[in-house]
Design a protein around this motif. Structure first.
Motif, mmCIF file in Angstrom:
data_model
loop_
_atom_site.group_PDB
_atom_site.id
_atom_site.type_symbol
_atom_site.label_atom_id
_atom_site.label_comp_id
_atom_site.label_asym_id
_atom_site.label_seq_id
_atom_site.Cartn_x
_atom_site.Cartn_y
_atom_site.Cartn_z
ATOM 1 N N VAL A 1 0.811 -1.213 0.000
ATOM 2 C CA VAL A 1 0.000 0.000 0.000
ATOM 3 C C VAL A 1 0.851 1.273 0.000
ATOM 4 N N ARG A 2 2.093 1.189 0.439
ATOM 5 C CA ARG A 2 2.979 2.355 0.409
ATOM 6 C C ARG A 2 3.315 2.763 -1.034
ATOM 7 N N ASP A 3 3.075 1.885 -2.004
ATOM 8 C CA ASP A 3 3.271 2.247 -3.412
ATOM 9 C C ASP A 3 2.370 3.414 -3.825
ATOM 10 N N LEU A 4 1.267 3.612 -3.108
ATOM 11 C CA LEU A 4 0.346 4.699 -3.444
ATOM 12 C C LEU A 4 0.966 6.064 -3.225
ATOM 13 N N ILE A 5 2.029 6.122 -2.427
ATOM 14 C CA ILE A 5 2.716 7.398 -2.196
ATOM 15 C C ILE A 5 4.194 7.297 -2.590
ATOM 16 N N SER A 6 4.478 6.397 -3.527
ATOM 17 C CA SER A 6 5.847 6.217 -3.987
ATOM 18 C C SER A 6 6.268 7.373 -4.892
ATOM 19 N N GLU A 7 7.523 7.388 -5.250
ATOM 20 C CA GLU A 7 8.084 8.472 -6.062
ATOM 21 C C GLU A 7 7.347 8.663 -7.385
ATOM 22 N N GLY A 8 6.891 7.584 -8.000
ATOM 23 C CA GLY A 8 6.208 7.681 -9.290
ATOM 24 C C GLY A 8 4.783 8.187 -9.207
ATOM 25 N N ALA A 9 4.185 8.116 -8.026
ATOM 26 C CA ALA A 9 2.799 8.568 -7.851
ATOM 27 C C ALA A 9 2.831 10.034 -7.455
ATOM 28 N N THR A 10 2.541 10.908 -8.392
ATOM 29 C CA THR A 10 2.643 12.342 -8.105
ATOM 30 C C THR A 10 1.302 13.032 -8.282
ATOM 31 N N GLY A 11 1.052 14.048 -7.484
ATOM 32 C CA GLY A 11 -0.126 14.882 -7.642
ATOM 33 C C GLY A 11 -1.429 14.290 -7.151
ATOM 34 N N THR A 12 -1.400 13.132 -6.540
ATOM 35 C CA THR A 12 -2.629 12.506 -6.065
ATOM 36 C C THR A 12 -2.941 12.987 -4.648
ATOM 37 N N PRO A 13 -4.192 12.879 -4.215
ATOM 38 C CA PRO A 13 -4.496 13.294 -2.846
ATOM 39 C C PRO A 13 -3.603 12.638 -1.780
ATOM 40 N N PRO A 14 -3.361 11.319 -1.842
ATOM 41 C CA PRO A 14 -2.492 10.734 -0.812
ATOM 42 C C PRO A 14 -1.073 11.292 -0.838
ATOM 43 N N VAL A 15 -0.534 11.523 -2.020
ATOM 44 C CA VAL A 15 0.828 12.059 -2.135
ATOM 45 C C VAL A 15 0.873 13.482 -1.585
ATOM 46 N N GLU A 16 -0.084 14.311 -1.959
ATOM 47 C CA GLU A 16 -0.101 15.692 -1.486
ATOM 48 C C GLU A 16 -0.258 15.755 0.033
ATOM 49 N N LEU A 17 -1.076 14.883 0.585
ATOM 50 C CA LEU A 17 -1.233 14.843 2.041
ATOM 51 C C LEU A 17 0.058 14.372 2.711
#
Length: 153
Positions: A58-74
């Motif tokens: 589940v940490r892949d949802l905020i990995s380096e490649g995942a940008t601009g998503t709500p989880p990453v921004e939070l």
């Protein structure tokens, strides 16, 4: 701060990770700071990821490649204050795509009030779903249920 919801276990002491019971998805969860969260039920933003974040970590949802998503921004502290302070954000992870029925079933699980103190009460009239790519298709599939106040693929 994003909290981790994995299912079938208990709260990890001394960590910001939370765990709830369900057989459906692992998820990242953001709960607004208690001083920001009113005593009234809070709105929910359900974020469905794209195929690139599918899997079992589940940490892949905020990995380096995942940008601009709500989880990453939070996670990075760059989310809009309205999102950060006013919404419960849940980002589940799938390894097989997003079925509309599964998304609605998961919504029903989140709306239950028997999570102990791990989730604040959610307002069933203010549940929103969004997603990226494959997640956008899942959001549209869930839209036919008419259970979401808005759907943004």
């Amino acid at each position: 701060v994003i909290n981790l919801l994995t299912f079938g276990a208990t709260l990890i002491a001394g960590a910001t990770m939370q765990q709830l019971d369900s057989a459906t998805f692992n998820a990242l969860v953001h709960v607004p700071p208690r001083e920001s969260a009113a005593a009234q039920p809070l709105p929910l933003l359900l974020y469905l990821h794209g195929a690139g974040e599918s899997g079992q970590n589940v940490r892949d949802l905020i990995s380096e490649g995942a940008t601009g998503t709500p989880p990453v921004e939070l996670e990075h502290g760059t989310a809009l204050p309205a999102l950060r302070d006013g919404f419960v954000v849940v980002a589940p992870q799938t390894d097989h795509g997003w079925s509309g029925d599964e998304v609605v079933q998961y919504l029903d699980f989140l709306l239950k009030t028997d999570h102990g103190s791990k989730l604040p009460p959610l307002d069933p009239q203010r549940c929103y779903v969004t997603g990226h790519s494959m997640g956008g298709a899942g959001a549209l599939a869930a839209a036919v249920s008419h259970r979401f106040a808005a759907v943004v693929p």
